[in-house]
Design a protein around this motif. Sequence first.
Motif, PDB file in Angstrom:
ATOM      1  N   PHE A   2       0.820  -1.212   0.000  1.00  8.15           N
ATOM      2  CA  PHE A   2       0.000   0.000   0.000  1.00  8.15           C
ATOM      3  C   PHE A   2       0.855   1.263   0.000  1.00  8.15           C
ATOM      4  CE2 PHE A   2      -2.625   3.174   2.411  1.00  8.15           C
ATOM      5  CZ  PHE A   2      -3.543   3.396   1.397  1.00  8.15           C
ATOM      6  N   GLU A  37      -6.627   7.672  -3.999  1.00  5.22           N
ATOM      7  CA  GLU A  37      -6.100   7.094  -2.754  1.00  5.22           C
ATOM      8  C   GLU A  37      -7.114   6.129  -2.150  1.00  5.22           C
ATOM      9  OE1 GLU A  37      -4.933  10.189  -0.088  1.00  5.22           O
ATOM     10  OE2 GLU A  37      -3.022  10.545  -1.093  1.00  5.22           O
ATOM     11  N   GLN A  38      -8.373   6.519  -2.151  1.00  2.23           N
ATOM     12  CA  GLN A  38      -9.423   5.637  -1.653  1.00  2.23           C
ATOM     13  C   GLN A  38      -9.509   4.367  -2.490  1.00  2.23           C
ATOM     14  OE1 GLN A  38     -12.775   8.350  -1.745  1.00  2.23           O
ATOM     15  NE2 GLN A  38     -12.718   8.618   0.452  1.00  2.23           N
ATOM     16  N   TYR A  65      -6.766   2.067  -1.442  1.00  2.00           N
ATOM     17  CA  TYR A  65      -7.080   1.518  -0.124  1.00  2.00           C
ATOM     18  C   TYR A  65      -8.075   0.364  -0.253  1.00  2.00           C
ATOM     19  CZ  TYR A  65      -8.647   1.312   4.748  1.00  2.00           C
ATOM     20  OH  TYR A  65      -8.960   0.892   6.011  1.00  2.00           O
ATOM     21  N   ILE A  74      -5.945  -2.867   0.742  1.00  2.00           N
ATOM     22  CA  ILE A  74      -6.252  -3.142   2.153  1.00  2.00           C
ATOM     23  C   ILE A  74      -7.552  -3.915   2.305  1.00  2.00           C
ATOM     24  CG2 ILE A  74      -6.599  -2.132   4.441  1.00  2.00           C
ATOM     25  CD1 ILE A  74      -3.772  -1.744   3.263  1.00  2.00           C
TER      26      ILE A  74
END
Length: 349
Positions: free
Chosen positions: A211, A321-322, A325, A329
């Motif tokens: 990440f 970025e989201q 993620y 993640i």
Amino acid sequence: MIGPSYLLLGPETGEKEQRLKEIRNELRKQIGSDPELHRFYPFETENGEIFAALDNNSLFAEYRLVLLSQAESMSASLTTSIAQYLAHPSTSATLVILSSDTSVSAKIMKAVPKENTKVFYELFDNQKTDWVRNFFRRFGLTITSDAIDLLLDLIENNTQELRTVCTQLAMFWQTGEKKVAIGEDDVEAYIHHSRQEDAFTLFPEIAAGSFKQSIDTLHSILGSGDSGAPILLVSGLLWQFRRLLSIQESIASGKSEYEAFSSASVLGKASSLRNPKDKSTYHTALATYSLEQCRDIITVLSDADISSKEAGNDLVELVLEQMLYQIIIKKGKKTQGIPFASFLQRKGL
């Protein structure tokens, strides 16, 4: 007047996306606000989620635009249910069915009005060459046949990416105040100059589940100042994960990894892995993401494709970025309102 249903078919994604944008804009004018947008794939609406979105009035928007992508993979039962819905569609929703094939089930073809059905074909090779040459001519530039061939080899066969890359190359060329024809070496130099970091250098980091490194690479890409970078980034990652999904589906059907690599495809187009570095990257990705997670990630990327096109310059970084993620993640699971403190601090939000 926007109708209750549309059928957008064919492999030419650029023109198809343009038509979808037109439908959204026409809807916005018609209802006086943005429609609530939902996107589904056949594999994620087995429990009727798409019909809940079509039939249920929203508390937050008076009208809903519902997209069903990859309709060529619909099951017989979903096809029947969609056809039954189209016989009595909601008055507060528009359903757009999309497929890379040039036709879908006869039930669907019959249920959608002919005037709302359109097939978007890929350009023929001679059409692509003329398209590129005429595009540069509008900028007052000329380009050699060898340069066009190389350019077409390096990008996907759809006018959306073709237009974006040609625009960037034209601007890059004009900056140098060069008046001679753009040659093959010049295209190669541009690609090296402009794509030191892109979706294809980011994907190995995502494949490894890194990440932090992925975020760093994302910032390098966005830091280039290229306004088209977010669109190319998301479309490039979509291409990579669709390729990964085809490999996973082949392995799930009993093929060896070698056989799956050799028969890999993207939206029906053969895209086998030959490069040892690529094979290593996809081998890592197979260990990081399951088949179901890959399907979820494709949905995340499709949502990010829409969001990144709509977001302003200050928000596109947060959208991407989201996206990373959710991919790395959360392994494709949807999340709400992911906070990125560093981003919010930098933007003063």
